[in-house]
Write a protein that holds these residues in place. Structure first.
Motif, mmCIF file in Angstrom:
data_model
loop_
_atom_site.group_PDB
_atom_site.id
_atom_site.type_symbol
_atom_site.label_atom_id
_atom_site.label_comp_id
_atom_site.label_asym_id
_atom_site.label_seq_id
_atom_site.Cartn_x
_atom_site.Cartn_y
_atom_site.Cartn_z
ATOM 1 N N VAL A 286 0.827 -1.199 0.000
ATOM 2 C CA VAL A 286 0.000 0.000 0.000
ATOM 3 C C VAL A 286 0.866 1.255 0.000
ATOM 4 O O VAL A 286 0.661 2.169 -0.812
ATOM 5 N N GLU A 287 1.866 1.298 0.884
ATOM 6 C CA GLU A 287 2.727 2.470 0.999
ATOM 7 C C GLU A 287 3.924 2.117 1.867
ATOM 8 O O GLU A 287 3.877 1.171 2.657
ATOM 9 N N PRO A 288 5.017 2.863 1.741
ATOM 10 C CA PRO A 288 6.167 2.648 2.627
ATOM 11 C C PRO A 288 5.768 2.913 4.077
ATOM 12 O O PRO A 288 4.988 3.832 4.365
ATOM 13 N N LEU A 289 6.304 2.109 4.989
ATOM 14 C CA LEU A 289 5.966 2.241 6.406
ATOM 15 C C LEU A 289 7.220 2.121 7.252
ATOM 16 O O LEU A 289 8.189 1.476 6.862
ATOM 17 N N SER A 290 7.175 2.727 8.420
ATOM 18 C CA SER A 290 8.276 2.600 9.364
ATOM 19 C C SER A 290 8.116 1.287 10.136
ATOM 20 O O SER A 290 7.043 0.669 10.141
ATOM 21 N N ALA A 291 9.189 0.890 10.818
ATOM 22 C CA ALA A 291 9.141 -0.338 11.612
ATOM 23 C C ALA A 291 8.109 -0.215 12.728
ATOM 24 O O ALA A 291 7.369 -1.161 13.018
ATOM 25 N N ALA A 292 8.040 0.959 13.343
ATOM 26 C CA ALA A 292 7.079 1.174 14.426
ATOM 27 C C ALA A 292 5.647 1.095 13.914
ATOM 28 O O ALA A 292 4.762 0.515 14.553
ATOM 29 N N ARG A 293 5.425 1.682 12.735
ATOM 30 C CA ARG A 293 4.079 1.659 12.150
ATOM 31 C C ARG A 293 3.684 0.232 11.765
ATOM 32 O O ARG A 293 2.529 -0.169 11.929
ATOM 33 N N LEU B 167 -3.603 -11.605 -13.448
ATOM 34 C CA LEU B 167 -3.784 -11.114 -12.085
ATOM 35 C C LEU B 167 -2.808 -9.984 -11.782
ATOM 36 O O LEU B 167 -3.151 -9.023 -11.081
ATOM 37 N N GLU B 168 -1.606 -10.074 -12.319
ATOM 38 C CA GLU B 168 -0.614 -9.027 -12.139
ATOM 39 C C GLU B 168 -1.107 -7.728 -12.778
ATOM 40 O O GLU B 168 -0.902 -6.635 -12.232
ATOM 41 N N GLY B 169 -1.797 -7.841 -13.910
ATOM 42 C CA GLY B 169 -2.367 -6.673 -14.568
ATOM 43 C C GLY B 169 -3.444 -6.015 -13.725
ATOM 44 O O GLY B 169 -3.521 -4.786 -13.642
ATOM 45 N N LEU B 170 -4.292 -6.839 -13.088
ATOM 46 C CA LEU B 170 -5.323 -6.297 -12.207
ATOM 47 C C LEU B 170 -4.691 -5.552 -11.031
ATOM 48 O O LEU B 170 -5.189 -4.506 -10.595
ATOM 49 N N ASP B 171 -3.603 -6.117 -10.523
ATOM 50 C CA ASP B 171 -2.897 -5.489 -9.408
ATOM 51 C C ASP B 171 -2.334 -4.129 -9.820
ATOM 52 O O ASP B 171 -2.393 -3.160 -9.060
ATOM 53 N N GLU B 172 -1.806 -4.052 -11.022
ATOM 54 C CA GLU B 172 -1.271 -2.787 -11.530
ATOM 55 C C GLU B 172 -2.368 -1.742 -11.672
ATOM 56 O O GLU B 172 -2.170 -0.562 -11.363
ATOM 57 N N LYS C 296 -3.732 2.489 -9.482
ATOM 58 C CA LYS C 296 -4.165 3.759 -10.056
ATOM 59 C C LYS C 296 -5.508 4.226 -9.478
ATOM 60 O O LYS C 296 -5.985 5.294 -9.836
ATOM 61 N N SER C 297 -6.107 3.391 -8.627
ATOM 62 C CA SER C 297 -7.447 3.701 -8.133
ATOM 63 C C SER C 297 -7.447 3.902 -6.616
ATOM 64 O O SER C 297 -6.635 3.324 -5.898
ATOM 65 N N ASN C 298 -8.365 4.736 -6.156
ATOM 66 C CA ASN C 298 -8.538 4.947 -4.719
ATOM 67 C C ASN C 298 -9.559 3.991 -4.131
ATOM 68 O O ASN C 298 -9.695 3.905 -2.911
ATOM 69 N N GLU C 299 -10.286 3.297 -4.985
ATOM 70 C CA GLU C 299 -11.307 2.352 -4.524
ATOM 71 C C GLU C 299 -10.856 0.934 -4.861
ATOM 72 O O GLU C 299 -11.088 0.446 -5.970
ATOM 73 N N VAL C 300 -10.211 0.301 -3.914
ATOM 74 C CA VAL C 300 -9.724 -1.063 -4.112
ATOM 75 C C VAL C 300 -10.107 -1.914 -2.907
ATOM 76 O O VAL C 300 -10.439 -1.385 -1.835
#
Length: 244
Positions: free
Chosen positions: A99-106, A214-219, A223-227
């Motif tokens: 989803v996004e980069p995260l810290s170890a604490a997060r 499936l890799e294409g669906l993941d890509e 690009k979408s905010n609704e997943v």
């Protein structure tokens, strides 16, 4: 029969269907009923413990004594699950970092895991070049090296983790289709005949057609905010157990 009794009847029938593979495996490996029941008890305790219930709440849920719960707790602390849980944690970390980069604490907060376990798993992923460490303005986070990766490991611990993930998908599908009656789940079992020499074509079909799709669906999801997260399992085996 009233609605409550109908629901209980469905639950009972589902329980019987779910434990049949467990019984088949126990019988195939000549596991005594007492031993089989002990593993069932421990799995039940492990599940409730994972829900952060107190010992008394676990005892009430399992309808057993506090002494029994204490005994199950001791057995769990022998760390017999540690190898596959370590593998599972790396997989969970990779999924969180999708989803996004995260810290170890997060990560520790998100995955409800001990910081030391998170740190150890991160070091493992770094050594395998699966993730990268990012330092920006003094803040250290972690990101996936490759956004899509199939976790394939010949070691038994990784295989057990894969089995756990598969069965989690089966469980969630059962809940969606029988209990929650949702429309966003799907299950089909096909019975067919193939030539012995065509068995390898099944894997080839997965590698060349299914996974790229499936890799294409993941890509596209990036690009979408609704997943939404979906678990999909694909497996095959010869019908006759003597062929295994």
């Amino acid at each position: 029969m009233d609605e409550k009794n109908v629901h209980q009847e469905i639950v009972n029938r589902l329980l019987f269907s779910i434990v049949k593979p467990y019984a088949k495996f126990a019988a195939k490996n000549v596991i005594g009923l007492k031993s089989a029941m002990q593993w069932c008890e421990l799995a039940y305790f492990h599940e409730l413990k994972g829900q952060d219930l107190k010992m008394r709440e676990i005892a009430d849920a399992m309808n057993v004594s506090m002494r029994k719960v204490a005994d199950l707790s001791k057995k769990l602390k022998r760390n017999f699950l540690k190898p596959e849980e370590e593998v599972e944690l790396t997989r969970r970390i990779e999924f969180a970092l999708w989803v996004e980069p995260l810290s170890a604490a997060r990560l520790a907060q998100t995955l409800s895991s001990d910081q030391s376990d998170i740190d150890e798993a991160l070091e493992t992923l770094l050594s395998q070049n699966q993730i990268v460490r990012i330092v920006d303005s003094g803040v250290q986070t972690y990101s996936l090296e490759h956004r899509t990766r199939r976790l394939v490991d010949p070691q038994w611990a990784a295989k057990i983790d894969g089995l756990n993930h598969l069965l989690d998908t089966v469980f969630q599908t059962i809940m969606c289709r029988f209990i929650e009656e949702r429309e966003d789940s799907f299950a089909r079992t096909l019975q067919m005949r193939i030539r012995v020499e065509d068995t390898a074509k099944l894997k080839q079909f997965y590698e060349s057609t299914i996974f790229p799709f499936l890799e294409g669906l993941d890509e596209e999801a990036k690009k979408s905010n609704e997943v939404k997260s979906m678990n999909l399992s694909i497996l095959w085996a010869p019908e006759n157990e003597n062929d295994i």
